[in-house]
Design a protein around this motif. Structure first.
Motif, PDB file in Angstrom:
ATOM      1  N   TYR A   1     -13.155  11.203  47.533  1.00 42.94           N
ATOM      2  CA  TYR A   1     -13.964  12.111  46.035  1.00 42.94           C
ATOM      3  C   TYR A   1     -13.253  13.300  45.562  1.00 42.94           C
ATOM      4  O   TYR A   1     -12.673  13.816  46.335  1.00 42.94           O
ATOM      5  CB  TYR A   1     -15.406  12.902  46.400  1.00 42.94           C
ATOM      6  CG  TYR A   1     -16.144  11.472  46.608  1.00 42.94           C
ATOM      7  CD1 TYR A   1     -16.701  11.006  46.213  1.00 42.94           C
ATOM      8  CD2 TYR A   1     -16.594  10.667  48.770  1.00 42.94           C
ATOM      9  CE1 TYR A   1     -17.733   9.723  46.115  1.00 42.94           C
ATOM     10  CE2 TYR A   1     -17.518  10.006  48.374  1.00 42.94           C
ATOM     11  CZ  TYR A   1     -17.922   8.857  47.253  1.00 42.94           C
ATOM     12  OH  TYR A   1     -19.017   7.956  48.463  1.00 42.94           O
TER      13      TYR A   1
ATOM     14  N   ASP B   1     -13.978  14.391  41.946  1.00 46.26           N
ATOM     15  CA  ASP B   1     -14.487  15.171  40.698  1.00 46.26           C
ATOM     16  C   ASP B   1     -15.609  15.392  40.789  1.00 46.26           C
ATOM     17  O   ASP B   1     -17.194  14.265  40.716  1.00 46.26           O
ATOM     18  CB  ASP B   1     -14.043  14.859  39.133  1.00 46.26           C
ATOM     19  CG  ASP B   1     -14.974  15.200  38.415  1.00 46.26           C
ATOM     20  OD1 ASP B   1     -14.950  15.942  38.589  1.00 46.26           O
ATOM     21  OD2 ASP B   1     -14.940  14.627  37.197  1.00 46.26           O
ATOM     22  N   PHE B   2     -16.527  16.312  42.451  1.00 43.11           N
ATOM     23  CA  PHE B   2     -17.892  16.119  42.680  1.00 43.11           C
ATOM     24  C   PHE B   2     -18.025  17.255  42.831  1.00 43.11           C
ATOM     25  O   PHE B   2     -17.499  18.502  42.914  1.00 43.11           O
ATOM     26  CB  PHE B   2     -17.849  15.276  43.857  1.00 43.11           C
ATOM     27  CG  PHE B   2     -16.931  16.046  45.115  1.00 43.11           C
ATOM     28  CD1 PHE B   2     -17.876  16.648  45.939  1.00 43.11           C
ATOM     29  CD2 PHE B   2     -15.499  16.039  44.864  1.00 43.11           C
ATOM     30  CE1 PHE B   2     -16.932  17.363  46.786  1.00 43.11           C
ATOM     31  CE2 PHE B   2     -15.058  16.815  46.348  1.00 43.11           C
ATOM     32  CZ  PHE B   2     -16.173  17.881  46.658  1.00 43.11           C
ATOM     33  N   THR B   3     -20.049  17.713  42.932  1.00 38.04           N
ATOM     34  CA  THR B   3     -20.347  18.613  43.366  1.00 38.04           C
ATOM     35  C   THR B   3     -21.180  17.991  44.598  1.00 38.04           C
ATOM     36  O   THR B   3     -21.211  16.869  45.084  1.00 38.04           O
ATOM     37  CB  THR B   3     -21.557  18.550  42.823  1.00 38.04           C
ATOM     38  OG1 THR B   3     -23.265  17.702  42.082  1.00 38.04           O
ATOM     39  CG2 THR B   3     -20.999  19.303  41.002  1.00 38.04           C
TER      40      THR B   3
ATOM     41  N   ILE C   1     -23.827  14.102  47.903  1.00 45.91           N
ATOM     42  CA  ILE C   1     -22.849  14.758  47.392  1.00 45.91           C
ATOM     43  C   ILE C   1     -22.830  13.492  45.880  1.00 45.91           C
ATOM     44  O   ILE C   1     -23.107  12.661  46.263  1.00 45.91           O
ATOM     45  CB  ILE C   1     -21.432  13.347  47.706  1.00 45.91           C
ATOM     46  CG1 ILE C   1     -20.632  14.385  48.656  1.00 45.91           C
ATOM     47  CG2 ILE C   1     -20.287  13.780  46.470  1.00 45.91           C
ATOM     48  CD1 ILE C   1     -19.631  13.744  49.378  1.00 45.91           C
ATOM     49  N   TYR C   2     -22.546  14.680  44.660  1.00 46.68           N
ATOM     50  CA  TYR C   2     -22.928  13.449  43.083  1.00 46.68           C
ATOM     51  C   TYR C   2     -21.816  13.766  42.273  1.00 46.68           C
ATOM     52  O   TYR C   2     -20.139  14.270  42.386  1.00 46.68           O
ATOM     53  CB  TYR C   2     -23.024  15.087  42.221  1.00 46.68           C
ATOM     54  CG  TYR C   2     -25.501  14.935  42.566  1.00 46.68           C
ATOM     55  CD1 TYR C   2     -26.289  13.765  42.468  1.00 46.68           C
ATOM     56  CD2 TYR C   2     -25.385  15.390  44.388  1.00 46.68           C
ATOM     57  CE1 TYR C   2     -27.089  14.296  43.449  1.00 46.68           C
ATOM     58  CE2 TYR C   2     -26.715  16.511  44.999  1.00 46.68           C
ATOM     59  CZ  TYR C   2     -27.320  15.263  44.279  1.00 46.68           C
ATOM     60  OH  TYR C   2     -29.025  15.175  45.646  1.00 46.68           O
ATOM     61  N   ASP C   3     -21.904  12.717  41.545  1.00 47.47           N
ATOM     62  CA  ASP C   3     -20.611  12.421  41.151  1.00 47.47           C
ATOM     63  C   ASP C   3     -20.743  13.349  39.784  1.00 47.47           C
ATOM     64  O   ASP C   3     -21.329  13.450  39.115  1.00 47.47           O
ATOM     65  CB  ASP C   3     -20.225  10.989  39.911  1.00 47.47           C
ATOM     66  CG  ASP C   3     -19.379  10.835  39.442  1.00 47.47           C
ATOM     67  OD1 ASP C   3     -19.523  11.205  38.556  1.00 47.47           O
ATOM     68  OD2 ASP C   3     -18.072  10.155  39.928  1.00 47.47           O
ATOM     69  N   ARG C   4     -20.078  13.772  39.576  1.00 48.38           N
ATOM     70  CA  ARG C   4     -20.076  15.272  38.237  1.00 48.38           C
ATOM     71  C   ARG C   4     -20.105  14.218  37.038  1.00 48.38           C
ATOM     72  O   ARG C   4     -21.069  15.181  36.607  1.00 48.38           O
ATOM     73  CB  ARG C   4     -18.432  15.900  38.122  1.00 48.38           C
ATOM     74  CG  ARG C   4     -18.823  17.669  37.593  1.00 48.38           C
ATOM     75  CD  ARG C   4     -17.620  17.925  37.414  1.00 48.38           C
ATOM     76  NE  ARG C   4     -17.121  18.803  38.764  1.00 48.38           N
ATOM     77  CZ  ARG C   4     -17.607  19.533  39.541  1.00 48.38           C
ATOM     78  NH1 ARG C   4     -18.077  20.975  38.626  1.00 48.38           N
ATOM     79  NH2 ARG C   4     -17.230  19.980  40.404  1.00 48.38           N
TER      80      ARG C   4
ATOM     81  N   ALA D   1     -15.919  21.810  47.022  1.00 48.09           N
ATOM     82  CA  ALA D   1     -15.820  20.467  46.241  1.00 48.09           C
ATOM     83  C   ALA D   1     -14.145  21.093  45.243  1.00 48.09           C
ATOM     84  O   ALA D   1     -14.173  19.897  44.571  1.00 48.09           O
ATOM     85  CB  ALA D   1     -16.903  21.585  45.746  1.00 48.09           C
TER      86      ALA D   1
ATOM     87  N   GLU E   1     -23.852   9.726  45.301  1.00 42.67           N
ATOM     88  CA  GLU E   1     -22.762   8.998  45.775  1.00 42.67           C
ATOM     89  C   GLU E   1     -22.984   8.787  47.802  1.00 42.67           C
ATOM     90  O   GLU E   1     -22.411   7.571  47.966  1.00 42.67           O
ATOM     91  CB  GLU E   1     -21.094   9.305  45.135  1.00 42.67           C
ATOM     92  CG  GLU E   1     -21.028   9.344  43.686  1.00 42.67           C
ATOM     93  CD  GLU E   1     -20.493   7.860  43.040  1.00 42.67           C
ATOM     94  OE1 GLU E   1     -20.609   6.703  44.015  1.00 42.67           O
ATOM     95  OE2 GLU E   1     -20.820   8.405  42.190  1.00 42.67           O
TER      96      GLU E   1
END
Length: 482
Positions: free
Chosen positions: A410, A412-414, A370-373, A392, A379
């Protein structure tokens, strides 16, 4: 055995893999589909993350899996295997599926790095070599990455062949070190086999061979004018080593208009000597001369040297990298996670232990990152059952599987899957990247980690969380085990 005969790596297995294989065959389990995970429990050196490596060698091994007649004869001579099983091995090939996290990816404890879906005998037989590849190269790549980060942008070369633990430790160790960020190696065969750039200049014996140190330096500059790096600590670094190097540069290189050159120190007080050497070289008009340092370096020594103002452009790191001497075992394991019944249903399996760290995560799983957009930073990692989907576009709540009251949502994530298909039905489906592409990918992925995760001491705990469905399945199996 003829020592010049090429070894069949299929036989590089623990003997119990063969006794279990024969047992499965006799019990009628040879075609039962199983799921095994490769994962590790602790990051080496108490770091915040590890670097995945070794997949390319695992691929070569799987592609060449077979038993020679000599192997069958040897096994028959043990007088414990059935003839039906030996006949089965004569036609042995891997026909299963493998998913893996690509080399160069930062990885974390308890997430599946490699997943094997295959018949029981096939999956069991490849355990040892799979672990050997992933454990060794991930260990060296992780250590190399720590050392490269400590060098703060300065070049790091791998110098450890002569103190590696065996030939493969040197050869594939250099490959793994390159994945971790080293620019090159002293190991020639690693360049020949894997295109890890090999280089080198001189040893102390070159200097000792000549009647004077100056003559040794002058001759070397004449033979290799465009690659003149002189080892200046054979006698006295500041009184003769650096002055003789400057003299040789002045008399051989300067008339040819060559300004690219270097000196190397392999002993002494590196911080003090390199500061003084830098001053002497600059005063002599050789500010372009690079200073290299070696001698039992690691990430902590390099960090301390730079804090003390050492003037080093390039570090050569040997034994402490190639053996990962501070923690020479990666600790990856290979555990059964599920089997399929006669109707193709996946039945989760769990290993239970009084040691909580050794309780496995059951089932056929899919790991995600999981990445913070907004920041692009990683993350957390998220492990689901294979048939779950992650949307997502809606909030995702994660919880710590060891302390379930710790939760974070979460919004706002990708998210991306970590594993990729490598083999399907025994056929290689993975497009193998070049080693340079793997190194570039590794550097990019490490940059997605927060600095707090990259600390050498007391790094931030990066969470690897389970989906609610997977956690419920695990708890159900634990209750049943009681």
């Amino acid at each position: 055995m003829n020592t010049e005969q090429k070894l069949n790596m299929t036989m590089l297995c623990d003997f119990y893999e063969l006794t279990m294989g024969n047992g499965y065959f006799q019990a009628g389990y040879q075609d039962r589909i199983t799921y095994f995970d490769v994962f590790f429990r602790d990051v080496p050196d108490r770091g915040g993350f590890a670097i995945c490596a070794g997949l390319d060698q695992l691929i070569d091994y799987i592609l060449d899996l077979h038993f020679d007649q000599e192997d069958i004869a040897y096994l028959r001579g043990k007088q414990i295997f059935s003839e039906d099983f030996l006949t089965y091995l004569e036609n042995f090939r891997f026909t299963g599926d493998i998913w893996a996290i690509p080399e160069g990816t930062p990885i974390f404890p308890r997430e599946p790095v490699v997943t094997v879906r295959a018949s029981a005998i096939q999956a069991q037989l490849i355990e040892t070599f799979t672990l050997l590849c992933i454990n060794h190269q991930s260990l060296i790549a992780t250590k190399a990455n720590r050392i490269v980060r400590a060098a703060q942008g300065r070049t790091v070369l791998e110098f450890g062949s002569r103190r590696a633990q065996g030939t493969d430790g040197a050869i594939t160790g250099a490959r793994a070190a390159f994945i971790g960020g080293c620019r090159g190696t002293a190991c020639t065969i690693s360049d020949q086999l894997y295109a890890v750039p090999a280089g080198g200049t001189m040893a102390h014996s070159w200097v000792q061979m000549f009647d004077s140190q100056y003559e040794a330096f002058k001759t070397y500059c004449e033979v290799y004018p465009t690659n003149a790096t002189l080892l200046v600590d054979t006698y006295n670094v500041l009184k003769s080593g650096v002055p003789d190097a400057i003299r040789a540069f002045n008399e051989v290189l300067r008339p040819r208009g060559i300004t690219r050159c270097g000196i190397r120190l392999d002993s002494g007080d590196i911080a003090y000597l390199t500061r003084e050497a830098r001053r002497m070289l600059d005063e002599a008009g050789w500010s372009s001369c690079q200073i290299s340092a070696s001698n039992s370096l690691d990430e902590y020594i390099i960090r301390d040297l730079l804090q003390q103002g050492a003037q080093v452009d390039m570090f050569g790191v040997g034994e402490r990298m190639i053996t990962a001497s501070s923690q020479p075992v990666f600790g990856g394991v290979y555990k059964l996670a599920a089997v399929e019944d006669d109707r193709g249903r996946i039945i989760p399996k769990i290993k239970v232990s009084e040691n909580v760290d050794k309780i496995t995560n059951p089932h056929f799983k899919k790991p995600y990152r999981i990445y913070d957009r907004a920041t692009g930073k990683a993350e957390a990692d998220y492990i689901t059952v294979w048939d779950e989907t992650v949307d997502a576009s809606v909030p995702l709540e994660l919880f710590d599987p060891r302390a379930t009251w710790k939760r974070k949502t979460y919004t706002d994530f990708t998210i991306r899957p970590l594993q990729v298909p490598v083999f399907q039905g025994g056929r290689l489906v993975y497009q193998r990247p070049s080693l340079q592409e793997i190194q570039t990918y590794c550097m990019e992925q490490v940059e997605t980690l927060w600095d707090e995760v990259k600390r050498f001491e007391n790094p931030h705990n990066y969470y690897v969380d389970l989906s609610q469905k997977l956690w419920d399945i695990k708890q159900s199996l634990l209750r049943q085990s009681r």
